[in-house]
Design a protein around this motif. Structure first.
Motif, PDB file in Angstrom:
ATOM      1  N   ALA A   1       0.839  -1.200   0.000  1.00  0.00           N
ATOM      2  CA  ALA A   1       0.000   0.000   0.000  1.00  0.00           C
ATOM      3  C   ALA A   1       0.876   1.254   0.000  1.00  0.00           C
ATOM      4  CB  ALA A   1      -0.939  -0.002   1.197  1.00  0.00           C
ATOM      5  N   LEU A   2       1.917   1.261   0.813  1.00  0.00           N
ATOM      6  CA  LEU A   2       2.824   2.400   0.823  1.00  0.00           C
ATOM      7  C   LEU A   2       3.543   2.551  -0.513  1.00  0.00           C
ATOM      8  CD1 LEU A   2       4.297   2.045   4.427  1.00  0.00           C
ATOM      9  CD2 LEU A   2       2.706   3.799   3.601  1.00  0.00           C
TER      10      LEU A   2
ATOM     11  N   GLY B   1       1.092   3.827  -3.031  1.00  0.00           N
ATOM     12  CA  GLY B   1       0.801   5.220  -2.701  1.00  0.00           C
ATOM     13  C   GLY B   1       1.866   6.167  -3.217  1.00  0.00           C
TER      14      GLY B   1
ATOM     15  N   TRP C   1      -0.408   9.313  -4.316  1.00  0.00           N
ATOM     16  CA  TRP C   1      -1.594   9.488  -3.485  1.00  0.00           C
ATOM     17  C   TRP C   1      -1.298  10.505  -2.397  1.00  0.00           C
ATOM     18  CZ3 TRP C   1      -2.868   3.685  -2.225  1.00  0.00           C
ATOM     19  CH2 TRP C   1      -3.443   3.076  -3.355  1.00  0.00           C
TER      20      TRP C   1
ATOM     21  N   PHE D   1      -1.401  11.441   1.296  1.00  0.00           N
ATOM     22  CA  PHE D   1      -1.425  10.534   2.442  1.00  0.00           C
ATOM     23  C   PHE D   1      -2.712  10.676   3.244  1.00  0.00           C
ATOM     24  CE2 PHE D   1      -0.564   9.031   6.690  1.00  0.00           C
ATOM     25  CZ  PHE D   1       0.023   7.808   6.426  1.00  0.00           C
TER      26      PHE D   1
ATOM     27  N   THR E   1      -5.975   9.383   0.758  1.00  0.00           N
ATOM     28  CA  THR E   1      -6.062   8.046   0.160  1.00  0.00           C
ATOM     29  C   THR E   1      -5.233   7.010   0.911  1.00  0.00           C
ATOM     30  OG1 THR E   1      -6.387   9.073  -1.999  1.00  0.00           O
ATOM     31  CG2 THR E   1      -5.863   6.743  -1.987  1.00  0.00           C
ATOM     32  N   THR E   2      -3.945   7.253   1.050  1.00  0.00           N
ATOM     33  CA  THR E   2      -3.060   6.252   1.656  1.00  0.00           C
ATOM     34  C   THR E   2      -3.499   5.895   3.076  1.00  0.00           C
ATOM     35  OG1 THR E   2      -1.244   7.167   0.348  1.00  0.00           O
ATOM     36  CG2 THR E   2      -0.661   5.661   2.121  1.00  0.00           C
TER      37      THR E   2
END
Length: 105
Positions: A61-62, A65, A70, A72, A75-76
């Motif tokens: 995910a990171l 992102g 994205w 933070f 979205t993240t």
């Protein structure tokens, strides 16, 4: 199904599904078996599996992102929060990840 493996978001969606499923198995099957029926075998098996999937989901995910730029806060953080809430990864897949992947095509 093979299209999921071609993109980072697709792989994140697969990991989200597997992580969410492992969390549900732990919460609704393994933990009741352990405490109600005094049978910790499924908890001992699913615990490390869920832990590994959890970490893979966080790292991916990171990574996605950063790759997708994205924000933070918007979205993240939502994607990361989803993995600690039961059914969260399924919700975030439906609301965010699926739409981003469809938009990339």
């Amino acid at each position: 199904m093979t299209n999921f493996f071609k993109t980072n978001i697709g792989r994140l969606r697969i990991l989200g599904f597997l992580e969410g499923l492992s969390l549900l198995i732990l919460i609704f099957i393994a933990v009741p078996l352990k405490y109600i029926f005094d049978n910790p075998s499924l908890t001992k098996m699913m615990g490390p599996i869920h832990g590994a999937l959890f970490l893979l989901f966080i790292f991916n995910a990171l990574s996605v992102g950063v790759e997708q730029n994205w924000k933070f806060k918007t979205t993240t953080s939502k994607v990361l929060l989803a993995c600690i809430i039961p059914f969260g990864t399924f919700y975030i897949d439906h609301k965010i990840l699926r739409k981003i992947e469809i938009g990339d095509k």
